[in-house]
Design a protein around this motif. Sequence first.
Motif, PDB file in Angstrom:
ATOM      1  N   ARG A 157     -30.755  37.945  20.387  1.00 20.56           N
ATOM      2  CA  ARG A 157     -31.573  36.524  19.863  1.00 20.56           C
ATOM      3  C   ARG A 157     -31.683  36.660  18.493  1.00 20.56           C
ATOM      4  NH1 ARG A 157     -31.053  32.870  22.720  1.00 20.56           N
ATOM      5  NH2 ARG A 157     -31.529  34.149  24.658  1.00 20.56           N
ATOM      6  N   ARG A 158     -31.900  37.832  17.880  1.00 18.68           N
ATOM      7  CA  ARG A 158     -31.916  37.898  16.495  1.00 18.68           C
ATOM      8  C   ARG A 158     -30.651  37.287  15.774  1.00 18.68           C
ATOM      9  NH1 ARG A 158     -34.697  42.796  17.418  1.00 18.68           N
ATOM     10  NH2 ARG A 158     -32.950  43.780  16.958  1.00 18.68           N
ATOM     11  N   ARG A 159     -29.649  37.992  16.499  1.00 17.19           N
ATOM     12  CA  ARG A 159     -28.333  37.419  16.082  1.00 17.19           C
ATOM     13  C   ARG A 159     -27.955  36.171  15.851  1.00 17.19           C
ATOM     14  NH1 ARG A 159     -24.694  42.350  18.554  1.00 17.19           N
ATOM     15  NH2 ARG A 159     -25.268  43.931  17.098  1.00 17.19           N
ATOM     16  N   ALA A 160     -28.513  35.318  17.132  1.00 15.61           N
ATOM     17  CA  ALA A 160     -28.251  33.786  17.281  1.00 15.61           C
ATOM     18  C   ALA A 160     -29.264  33.132  16.018  1.00 15.61           C
ATOM     19  CB  ALA A 160     -28.757  33.641  18.528  1.00 15.61           C
ATOM     20  N   ILE A 161     -30.351  33.870  15.756  1.00 18.83           N
ATOM     21  CA  ILE A 161     -31.235  32.973  14.828  1.00 18.83           C
ATOM     22  C   ILE A 161     -30.556  33.134  13.472  1.00 18.83           C
ATOM     23  CG2 ILE A 161     -33.517  33.199  13.883  1.00 18.83           C
ATOM     24  CD1 ILE A 161     -34.642  34.218  16.536  1.00 18.83           C
ATOM     25  N   ALA A 162     -30.193  34.318  13.016  1.00 22.76           N
ATOM     26  CA  ALA A 162     -29.367  34.510  11.677  1.00 22.76           C
ATOM     27  C   ALA A 162     -28.320  33.602  11.775  1.00 22.76           C
ATOM     28  CB  ALA A 162     -29.078  35.961  11.741  1.00 22.76           C
ATOM     29  N   ARG A 163     -27.336  33.548  12.862  1.00 23.52           N
ATOM     30  CA  ARG A 163     -26.203  32.261  12.928  1.00 23.52           C
ATOM     31  C   ARG A 163     -26.800  31.210  12.423  1.00 23.52           C
ATOM     32  NH1 ARG A 163     -24.630  34.171  17.455  1.00 23.52           N
ATOM     33  NH2 ARG A 163     -25.147  32.650  18.871  1.00 23.52           N
ATOM     34  N   ALA A 164     -27.725  30.609  13.300  1.00 23.75           N
ATOM     35  CA  ALA A 164     -28.126  29.146  12.953  1.00 23.75           C
ATOM     36  C   ALA A 164     -28.714  28.915  11.714  1.00 23.75           C
ATOM     37  CB  ALA A 164     -29.391  28.882  13.925  1.00 23.75           C
ATOM     38  N   ARG A 165     -29.555  30.027  11.093  1.00 25.61           N
ATOM     39  CA  ARG A 165     -29.755  29.831   9.589  1.00 25.61           C
ATOM     40  C   ARG A 165     -28.581  29.778   8.597  1.00 25.61           C
ATOM     41  NH1 ARG A 165     -34.711  33.727  10.695  1.00 25.61           N
ATOM     42  NH2 ARG A 165     -36.345  32.367  10.896  1.00 25.61           N
ATOM     43  N   ALA A 166     -27.617  30.652   8.918  1.00 22.92           N
ATOM     44  CA  ALA A 166     -26.442  30.597   8.005  1.00 22.92           C
ATOM     45  C   ALA A 166     -25.813  29.151   8.175  1.00 22.92           C
ATOM     46  CB  ALA A 166     -25.452  31.687   8.692  1.00 22.92           C
ATOM     47  N   ALA A 167     -25.844  28.456   9.489  1.00 25.03           N
ATOM     48  CA  ALA A 167     -25.217  27.216   9.559  1.00 25.03           C
ATOM     49  C   ALA A 167     -25.881  26.078   9.017  1.00 25.03           C
ATOM     50  CB  ALA A 167     -24.993  26.967  10.983  1.00 25.03           C
ATOM     51  N   ALA A 246     -23.767  21.379  23.079  1.00 20.23           N
ATOM     52  CA  ALA A 246     -22.679  22.423  23.102  1.00 20.23           C
ATOM     53  C   ALA A 246     -22.566  22.912  21.549  1.00 20.23           C
ATOM     54  CB  ALA A 246     -21.201  21.905  23.437  1.00 20.23           C
ATOM     55  N   ALA A 247     -22.717  22.112  20.565  1.00 18.94           N
ATOM     56  CA  ALA A 247     -22.783  22.619  19.220  1.00 18.94           C
ATOM     57  C   ALA A 247     -23.952  23.184  19.026  1.00 18.94           C
ATOM     58  CB  ALA A 247     -22.450  21.586  18.286  1.00 18.94           C
ATOM     59  N   GLY A 248     -25.095  22.999  19.388  1.00 20.18           N
ATOM     60  CA  GLY A 248     -26.428  23.804  19.132  1.00 20.18           C
ATOM     61  C   GLY A 248     -26.266  24.906  19.916  1.00 20.18           C
ATOM     62  N   ARG A 249     -25.580  25.149  21.047  1.00 20.86           N
ATOM     63  CA  ARG A 249     -25.475  26.550  21.794  1.00 20.86           C
ATOM     64  C   ARG A 249     -24.512  27.459  20.714  1.00 20.86           C
ATOM     65  NH1 ARG A 249     -25.358  22.818  26.189  1.00 20.86           N
ATOM     66  NH2 ARG A 249     -23.135  22.923  26.199  1.00 20.86           N
ATOM     67  N   ALA A 250     -23.585  26.999  20.394  1.00 24.23           N
ATOM     68  CA  ALA A 250     -22.625  27.564  19.764  1.00 24.23           C
ATOM     69  C   ALA A 250     -23.231  28.331  18.272  1.00 24.23           C
ATOM     70  CB  ALA A 250     -21.462  26.855  19.454  1.00 24.23           C
ATOM     71  N   CYS A 251     -24.094  27.255  17.538  1.00 26.09           N
ATOM     72  CA  CYS A 251     -24.421  28.002  16.423  1.00 26.09           C
ATOM     73  C   CYS A 251     -26.157  28.601  16.563  1.00 26.09           C
ATOM     74  CB  CYS A 251     -24.536  26.945  15.396  1.00 26.09           C
ATOM     75  SG  CYS A 251     -25.882  25.557  15.651  1.00 26.09           S
ATOM     76  N   LEU A 256     -33.150  29.347  16.950  1.00 27.65           N
ATOM     77  CA  LEU A 256     -33.803  29.326  15.808  1.00 27.65           C
ATOM     78  C   LEU A 256     -35.156  28.416  15.862  1.00 27.65           C
ATOM     79  CD1 LEU A 256     -34.242  29.749  12.682  1.00 27.65           C
ATOM     80  CD2 LEU A 256     -32.598  27.780  12.300  1.00 27.65           C
ATOM     81  N   LEU A 257     -34.953  27.532  16.908  1.00 30.97           N
ATOM     82  CA  LEU A 257     -36.041  26.261  17.072  1.00 30.97           C
ATOM     83  C   LEU A 257     -37.171  27.043  17.432  1.00 30.97           C
ATOM     84  CD1 LEU A 257     -37.314  23.777  16.698  1.00 30.97           C
ATOM     85  CD2 LEU A 257     -36.020  23.061  18.614  1.00 30.97           C
TER      86      LEU A 257
END
Length: 310
Positions: A157-167, A246-251, A256-257
């Motif tokens: 989950r932490r990695r997904a959050i970091a990925r979203a912030r980077a995107a 789909a794009a939201g799941r990918a990033c 993050l929300l």
Amino acid sequence: MLSVRAYVPADEARWDAVVAQSRNGTFLHRRAYMDYHSHRYVDASLMVEDDGEPVAVLPANREGDSVASHAGLTYGGLVASRGLRAEATLEAFERIGEHYRGEGIRRFVYKPVPHVFHAAAAEEDLYALHRLGASLVRRDLSSVLSPRERPAMNTMRRRAIARARAAGVAMRVGTDMAPFHALLASVLERHGAVPTHSTAELTLLRSHFPGQIVLHEAHRGDELLAGVVVYDFGHTVHTQYLAASAAGRACGALSLLLAELVGGVYAQRPHFSFGISTEDEGRVLNPGLVAQKESFGARAVVHDRYEWVL
């Protein structure tokens, strides 16, 4: 001595006053929320009074010789004033049983308010049901965390959050339910389901409760990637709907929300509810769904259902 009578529309203000001052009522029990779908149900709600003054209300609907509290709500239950004590609650249920039997009702299905939605302790109803011979017939598993305790999220989950912030994903409060509802409908369609509320119904309910029904969205530029409809009950916040494209799941937009809601917007609340993860009347646990909620640090709270043969 308590008395019980059928609710009538002229009681709306008195009903809502009981809910507002109760130990276990939420805005789901307000008539403006209950009555948006009144055309679907035969109302069988009751006022519980002490010398003419309401001390509790029971949201309910009738179908044949059965009554439920309430088939159109996540939970119904006896909404009790702060002064209603254990003996009086037992008496209230005895009067409720007498009233429904007089109306030809033979079965009463009861969905109590789970304790995390209580403003104060209010489980006298469960004791009364036990005393009167009601049976537990269904148990669903919900997931709840305490934002104030800063629950630990798992590594994924932490990695997904970091990925979203980077995107470059950013959150904001949504003003139009239609785009989110379209996204939600497309997500549910893949699972053979549809949203409980239509766009018009969600918009209407938010107009009645603008500070309590809130749409939070995750965007990248103008693109809607994910959304969460929050029901804010004050002490407890509940995610009524969640969806990601789909794009939201990918990033990782939804991760993050939710992290921003738990760790920021609602960080001081006692409880944050993700809702149930069970199917087939509680007999099947959806492992992927519950694991997603547990990855934020949430753990189990049950939603029970009782049957009282009158």
